[in-house]
Every structure is written in C-alpha cells, then in structure tokens.
Design a protein around this motif. Sequence first.
Motif, PDB file in Angstrom:
ATOM      1  N   VAL A 173       0.831  -1.199   0.000  1.00 58.76           N
ATOM      2  CA  VAL A 173       0.000   0.000   0.000  1.00 58.76           C
ATOM      3  C   VAL A 173       0.870   1.256   0.000  1.00 58.76           C
ATOM      4  O   VAL A 173       0.605   2.221  -0.718  1.00 58.76           O
ATOM      5  CB  VAL A 173      -0.955  -0.007   1.206  1.00 58.76           C
ATOM      6  N   ALA A 174       1.949   1.251   0.790  1.00 62.24           N
ATOM      7  CA  ALA A 174       2.820   2.426   0.882  1.00 62.24           C
ATOM      8  C   ALA A 174       3.527   2.709  -0.438  1.00 62.24           C
ATOM      9  O   ALA A 174       3.622   3.865  -0.871  1.00 62.24           O
ATOM     10  CB  ALA A 174       3.846   2.221   1.995  1.00 62.24           C
ATOM     11  N   SER A 175       4.030   1.674  -1.084  1.00 63.53           N
ATOM     12  CA  SER A 175       4.723   1.888  -2.350  1.00 63.53           C
ATOM     13  C   SER A 175       3.768   2.387  -3.428  1.00 63.53           C
ATOM     14  O   SER A 175       4.136   3.233  -4.254  1.00 63.53           O
ATOM     15  CB  SER A 175       5.398   0.584  -2.803  1.00 63.53           C
ATOM     16  N   TYR A 176       2.520   1.899  -3.395  1.00 65.90           N
ATOM     17  CA  TYR A 176       1.548   2.368  -4.371  1.00 65.90           C
ATOM     18  C   TYR A 176       1.106   3.793  -4.067  1.00 65.90           C
ATOM     19  O   TYR A 176       0.822   4.568  -4.991  1.00 65.90           O
ATOM     20  CB  TYR A 176       0.334   1.435  -4.380  1.00 65.90           C
ATOM     21  N   ALA A 177       1.060   4.145  -2.771  1.00 70.01           N
ATOM     22  CA  ALA A 177       0.632   5.486  -2.389  1.00 70.01           C
ATOM     23  C   ALA A 177       1.579   6.550  -2.924  1.00 70.01           C
ATOM     24  O   ALA A 177       1.144   7.637  -3.323  1.00 70.01           O
ATOM     25  CB  ALA A 177       0.523   5.588  -0.869  1.00 70.01           C
ATOM     26  N   VAL A 178       2.881   6.261  -2.931  1.00 69.19           N
ATOM     27  CA  VAL A 178       3.849   7.239  -3.439  1.00 69.19           C
ATOM     28  C   VAL A 178       3.608   7.498  -4.923  1.00 69.19           C
ATOM     29  O   VAL A 178       3.621   8.644  -5.387  1.00 69.19           O
ATOM     30  CB  VAL A 178       5.286   6.740  -3.194  1.00 69.19           C
ATOM     31  N   VAL A 179       3.368   6.428  -5.677  1.00 69.61           N
ATOM     32  CA  VAL A 179       3.077   6.583  -7.108  1.00 69.61           C
ATOM     33  C   VAL A 179       1.747   7.311  -7.304  1.00 69.61           C
ATOM     34  O   VAL A 179       1.604   8.136  -8.216  1.00 69.61           O
ATOM     35  CB  VAL A 179       3.059   5.203  -7.794  1.00 69.61           C
ATOM     36  N   MET A 180       0.774   7.009  -6.441  1.00 66.44           N
ATOM     37  CA  MET A 180      -0.538   7.642  -6.569  1.00 66.44           C
ATOM     38  C   MET A 180      -0.464   9.154  -6.343  1.00 66.44           C
ATOM     39  O   MET A 180      -1.248   9.909  -6.918  1.00 66.44           O
ATOM     40  CB  MET A 180      -1.506   7.000  -5.576  1.00 66.44           C
ATOM     41  N   MET A 181       0.477   9.611  -5.522  1.00 66.79           N
ATOM     42  CA  MET A 181       0.620  11.051  -5.318  1.00 66.79           C
ATOM     43  C   MET A 181       0.935  11.763  -6.630  1.00 66.79           C
ATOM     44  O   MET A 181       0.460  12.881  -6.872  1.00 66.79           O
ATOM     45  CB  MET A 181       1.708  11.337  -4.287  1.00 66.79           C
ATOM     46  N   ALA A 182       1.741  11.123  -7.465  1.00 70.60           N
ATOM     47  CA  ALA A 182       2.046  11.714  -8.775  1.00 70.60           C
ATOM     48  C   ALA A 182       0.776  11.858  -9.603  1.00 70.60           C
ATOM     49  O   ALA A 182       0.549  12.884 -10.253  1.00 70.60           O
ATOM     50  CB  ALA A 182       3.075  10.849  -9.497  1.00 70.60           C
ATOM     51  N   LEU A 183      -0.067  10.814  -9.574  1.00 68.65           N
ATOM     52  CA  LEU A 183      -1.322  10.878 -10.325  1.00 68.65           C
ATOM     53  C   LEU A 183      -2.239  11.958  -9.780  1.00 68.65           C
ATOM     54  O   LEU A 183      -2.891  12.673 -10.546  1.00 68.65           O
ATOM     55  CB  LEU A 183      -2.011   9.512 -10.272  1.00 68.65           C
ATOM     56  N   MET A 184      -2.294  12.103  -8.468  1.00 62.68           N
ATOM     57  CA  MET A 184      -3.140  13.138  -7.870  1.00 62.68           C
ATOM     58  C   MET A 184      -2.709  14.525  -8.317  1.00 62.68           C
ATOM     59  O   MET A 184      -3.541  15.397  -8.609  1.00 62.68           O
ATOM     60  CB  MET A 184      -3.075  13.037  -6.346  1.00 62.68           C
ATOM     61  N   ILE A 185      -1.402  14.752  -8.387  1.00 63.09           N
ATOM     62  CA  ILE A 185      -0.898  16.055  -8.813  1.00 63.09           C
ATOM     63  C   ILE A 185      -1.262  16.321 -10.269  1.00 63.09           C
ATOM     64  O   ILE A 185      -1.649  17.442 -10.645  1.00 63.09           O
ATOM     65  CB  ILE A 185       0.624  16.119  -8.595  1.00 63.09           C
ATOM     66  N   VAL A 186      -1.169  15.302 -11.106  1.00 60.69           N
ATOM     67  CA  VAL A 186      -1.529  15.461 -12.519  1.00 60.69           C
ATOM     68  C   VAL A 186      -3.023  15.756 -12.653  1.00 60.69           C
ATOM     69  O   VAL A 186      -3.429  16.632 -13.433  1.00 60.69           O
ATOM     70  CB  VAL A 186      -1.148  14.188 -13.307  1.00 60.69           C
ATOM     71  N   VAL A 187      -3.853  15.039 -11.904  1.00 60.52           N
ATOM     72  CA  VAL A 187      -5.304  15.260 -11.981  1.00 60.52           C
ATOM     73  C   VAL A 187      -5.659  16.651 -11.492  1.00 60.52           C
ATOM     74  O   VAL A 187      -6.479  17.347 -12.107  1.00 60.52           O
ATOM     75  CB  VAL A 187      -6.042  14.183 -11.161  1.00 60.52           C
ATOM     76  N   GLU A 188      -5.042  17.087 -10.390  1.00 59.91           N
ATOM     77  CA  GLU A 188      -5.306  18.438  -9.896  1.00 59.91           C
ATOM     78  C   GLU A 188      -4.899  19.484 -10.929  1.00 59.91           C
ATOM     79  O   GLU A 188      -5.623  20.453 -11.170  1.00 59.91           O
ATOM     80  CB  GLU A 188      -4.544  18.662  -8.582  1.00 59.91           C
TER      81      GLU A 188
END
Length: 268
Positions: free
Chosen positions: A187-202
């Motif tokens: 979950v932690a390793s995926y969360a770091v990658v997901m932060m990049a996606l959140m920034i792109v979506v924002e």
Amino acid sequence: MRPTGWLAVAWLALLAVLALTADVLPIAAYDAPAGPPAQPPFSTFPEFLGTDGIGRSVLSRLVHGTQISLLVGLGATVTACVLGSLLGLLSAYLRGAVQEVVGVVTDSILAFPPLLLLLALAAVARPGVGTLVLSLGVLFLPPFARIARAAALGQLSRTYVLAARAMGAGHGRLMFRELLPNTVAPVASYAVVMMALMIVVEGSLSFLGVGIPPPSPSWGAMIAEGKDFLYTAPYLVLVPCVVIFLTVLSFNTVGERLRERLSGGETR
C-alpha cells in the motif's frame, strides 16, 4: 538507492521546503504585479523566472502553487489510502456480505469515467482544496482497497495469524495488530506513485478551470494562463510543465525504489 533515486528524493525535498517556507521567502506576492507583463526570465533578481501576462511573478506563483499541489496530492492520497485500506481489510477478513458490499462500492466508483465524475463534483460543490482532496480521495480508493484486500488474504493463512487466533485474539487485534502491519508495504509503495497521479489530476482540473479557483496559484492554472502567450512567451507554459514533469517522475522513481525495497518484506 541508485543516483536517480537520490536525485528524485532531492527534488521532492526541495519542493517540500519551498512549500513550507513559501510565505516567508523574499519573493513578491503571487497575486500582485511584480514588474512589466511578460518580462523574460533572468531579467531581474530574485524574480529570475520572469513575469506572467499581467506582470505577476512566475517564481512566486510557482512556489505557492507547490503548496497547493503537494497539499492536494498528499491529502487525497492519504484519504484514499486510509479509506481504501480499511475497506480492503474488512472485505478480506469478514468476507460474506461485507465483501459483497465493498465490491459493489468499489465497482460503482470504477464504473464512472473519472474526469466526468470530477467535473460533476466540481459543478455541484464549492471549488477549493478541501473539495478536491475529498473528491480525489473517494475516486481513487478502489485500487487501495484491492491492494489491501489481496495483501490481507495472503496473510490470513500465515502461522502468526493462526497462532494469534488460537490464543483467543479478538477480531480487532487480528485485523489491526496482525494483518494491518503486514499490508503496509504494498500500500505504501503504491501510495507514493498515486501522489504523482493526484498532482496530474489536480493540474488537469485547474487547467480546465474547475480546480483551484483564482487568484490562488496552481501549476495547471499557470499552464492555462500561459497558453495564450505560447508563441511570444513560451516560458509561461514551459516552466510549470517542466516542474510537473520532474515532480511526477520523482514520485514514480521513489515509489518504484520503495517497492523494490519492500517487496517480500514483512514486519514479522
């Protein structure tokens, strides 16, 4: 880590420092003119990135935009991670009706086109950081739920879980003291990658005008404002694009390195 990993960490650390110190840095206000419109970079100091179409400091808007991007990325990721992990853990442990309900919830969220759902939420809710964090957190919780569920299912038959159950451990202890710590790694390793996606979506939502409302700066809004000057002042688009690119690349690199370090590791 390899040199690319350290470079990624250094870039993210720089962004974190800028976000935390944006209000005390000796730079111009992000919402007031700091010089002539469309002043090219390296013309003055400390506003070495020039000014936008109405004379506001590109450096100041970029730094304050870092606050918003990291806040939205971190807040939405934590929201999705906590809610998704909890649902996945409950689904794996309780099975039965709970598993069916969680499956229906996650499948329903995945059934909506993400961009259309975000646009609909932005249309009915007051735009702002809180709205974006909650909307993105709910929208992207299904992947976390599935990862947590898969990790928990893989641990249910392990010796330490069976031993704790044989010793009379209750449901709460089994879920949160035995299973949860051993689902953190994926979950932690995926969360770091997901932060990049959140920034792109924002950034995408702000580019479309349904993200962070003006005059608050956002990397996506800076690109939208600079597109009208693409031929006369291309740096207005190039600078925020490069920052987004480096940030997303850094999060992906750190997430991949973290996955490599944590793969196969357990807390027991």
